[in-house]
Design an enzyme around this catalytic site. Structure first.
Site, PDB file in Angstrom:
ATOM      1  N   CYS A  22       5.170  -7.908   5.201  1.00 49.84           N
ATOM      2  CA  CYS A  22       6.242  -8.783   4.399  1.00 49.84           C
ATOM      3  C   CYS A  22       6.192 -10.170   5.028  1.00 49.84           C
ATOM      4  O   CYS A  22       5.308 -10.790   4.860  1.00 49.84           O
ATOM      5  CB  CYS A  22       7.444  -7.926   4.861  1.00 49.84           C
ATOM      6  SG  CYS A  22       7.712  -7.715   6.568  1.00 49.84           S
ATOM      7  N   ARG A  81      10.293  -5.444   7.616  1.00 44.52           N
ATOM      8  CA  ARG A  81      10.474  -4.589   6.405  1.00 44.52           C
ATOM      9  C   ARG A  81       9.442  -3.912   5.906  1.00 44.52           C
ATOM     10  O   ARG A  81       9.527  -2.685   5.363  1.00 44.52           O
ATOM     11  CB  ARG A  81      10.750  -5.648   5.119  1.00 44.52           C
ATOM     12  CG  ARG A  81      11.882  -6.353   5.030  1.00 44.52           C
ATOM     13  CD  ARG A  81      12.257  -7.512   3.845  1.00 44.52           C
ATOM     14  NE  ARG A  81      11.372  -8.732   4.270  1.00 44.52           N
ATOM     15  CZ  ARG A  81      11.356  -9.562   3.548  1.00 44.52           C
ATOM     16  NH1 ARG A  81      12.010  -9.673   2.304  1.00 44.52           N
ATOM     17  NH2 ARG A  81      10.840 -10.847   3.651  1.00 44.52           N
TER      18      ARG A  81
END
Lengths: 296, 147
Positions: free
Chosen positions: A247, A252
């Site tokens: 990410c 994430r």
């Protein structure tokens, strides 16, 4: 495992149902010896506004990152940190947090780098706990420090560095950022250049699956068939694939790492925590702009 | 950064933080977050007037007014799930209250780095507060030019 797993039927279809507990299970097991509940949030003050009774706080910035080198804390640092929270090597750790367990999953992934065996996520995190009207307290526990062994971090099994991503090209990559970050669009506000990376776009051939697609409306994980439709169907992964997820800074993508590894049973998933802040600023690495994965 | 350039309220807030241990600084930031006033009704009903602070990961919106006496009024809203951002906003709303356009524009951009929170909160998060200050100053510059 130290404490029995949550037998909830909603988890049984997952590859590793023992990695999840429900809010109900946690409420029933709070205070049980051998269990430590950890809150890990994006917001460094959220724990202070109220948390699950007895939960300790571990912050991704101030606790899990090395303050100088861009890396995680080392084995001695991890032992000191978790030992001070009352976590022993055989403790069952349940982690929960804000933003659909985004940071909780990140903390879980770091625990995994140190080989902590029994670490689980509270399905639905803070949002589900709150929606069900379950209580919070502002009382901060004062756990008795315990000895945690100094374990060398394993940076090869579940973690990838830039060089390994380059070697991996041609194999499946999942970009879990927003569609705008994936395509390389930028929102230049006057006098506010985009921070964090010098170039926009994605790693060639990476499929775009924003991380939160794995989450249902109520904050819990989607069912296995729904997840398979996304990751196997749309993104084209095949069971047995070696996958690298990334990410912007690796948080994430820890969430997606959890989904692929523990819910869908992929064994060779690595998280590239250098992610776009490194790739998008590195010299001469290939980049594709636009909404298509592109070619090598 | 020279102290003479720093308005009294901002200087006081800085001293308050620096006088505390790291752990207590978080607690003070939490108290600030609880003091962030709600938006006045004229903005609560007009979210379109508000500017989103995209550098903050939470939905944070701000609006600046410059009145006829060139006094600046700052309004910020952030959800209760984002107490850190609310705390940053509250520091700026309180610290800039009643200042003139020139005084607001003279606030050093690195003020958020100077209040002793980088260790307790982390430098990355402090960036959100710098973005908030930067956007306030930009709106003040734009709106005072219109006036």
């Amino acid at each position: 495992m130290a404490i029995e797993t949550d037998p909830s039927s909603e988890f049984t279809a997952f590859a590793h149902p023992e990695r999840l507990v429900s809010t109900e299970w946690l409420a029933d097991h709070l205070g049980q010896p051998g269990l430590v509940v950890v809150e890990s949030d994006e917001d460094v003050l959220l724990y202070e506004t109220g948390h699950i009774e007895g939960a300790v706080k571990i912050d991704w910035h101030t606790d899990l990152n090395d303050p100088v080198t861009r890396d995680y804390l080392d084995g001695a640092g991890f032992a000191k940190l978790v030992g001070s929270k009352g976590i022993a090597r055989d403790t069952t750790v349940v982690i929960y947090g804000d933003k659909n367990n985004w940071w909780a999953a990140y903390a879980l992934w770091v625990f995994t780098l140190f080989g902590h065996e029994d670490v689980r996520l509270l399905d639905g995190g803070r949002a589900k706990w709150e929606a069900e009207g379950r209580p919070y307290t502002t009382d901060v526990p004062t756990p008795t420090a315990v000895d945690y062994p100094v374990v060398e971090r394993d940076d090869t099994t579940y973690r990838a560095f830039k060089e390994q991503v380059l070697e991996h090209l041609g194999n499946p990559l999942i970009d879990v950022r927003s569609p705008e970050e994936y395509s390389g669009e930028r929102t230049h506000m006057p006098a506010y250049p985009e921070e964090g990376a010098l170039r926009g776009g994605h790693i060639p051939t990476a499929k775009s699956v924003p991380w939160a697609r794995a989450v249902a409306e109520n904050g819990s994980f989607k069912s296995r068939p729904e997840l398979e439709a996304i990751y196997l169907g749309e993104a084209g992964l095949t069971p047995g694939d070696d996958v690298i997820a990334y990410c912007r800074i690796g948080e994430r993508s820890s969430h997606t790492w959890f989904v692929l590894t523990h819910l869908l049973g992929f064994e060779g998933v690595r998280n590239y925590d250098g992610s776009w802040t490194e790739w998008g600023s590195a010299v001469r690495v290939p980049i594709v702009k636009g909404t298509e994965p592109g070619t090598l | 950064m020279t102290d003479t350039a720093l308005p009294d309220a901002l200087a006081e807030i800085r001293e308050e933080f620096l006088a505390l241990e790291q752990r207590d600084r978080l607690q003070l930031l939490l108290e600030f977050s609880q003091e962030l006033p709600p938006l006045p009704e004229r903005y609560a009903d007009h979210p379109d007037l508000l500017e989103r602070v995209v550098e903050c990961q939470s939905p944070v919106f701000l609006f600046v007014e410059v009145d006829d006496d060139r006094i600046v009024h700052v309004f910020v809203t952030a959800p209760k799930e984002a107490p850190t951002t609310r705390g940053f906003a509250s520091i700026l709303v309180q610290g800039l209250a009643g200042l003139t356009v020139d005084e607001v524009l003279a606030v050093p951009q690195d003020y958020p780095l100077e209040i002793g929170l980088t260790e307790a909160v982390s430098p990355l998060r402090i960036r959100g507060m710098m973005a908030l200050l930067g956007r306030i100053q930009r709106q003040v510059a734009e709106k005072s030019a219109e006036a």
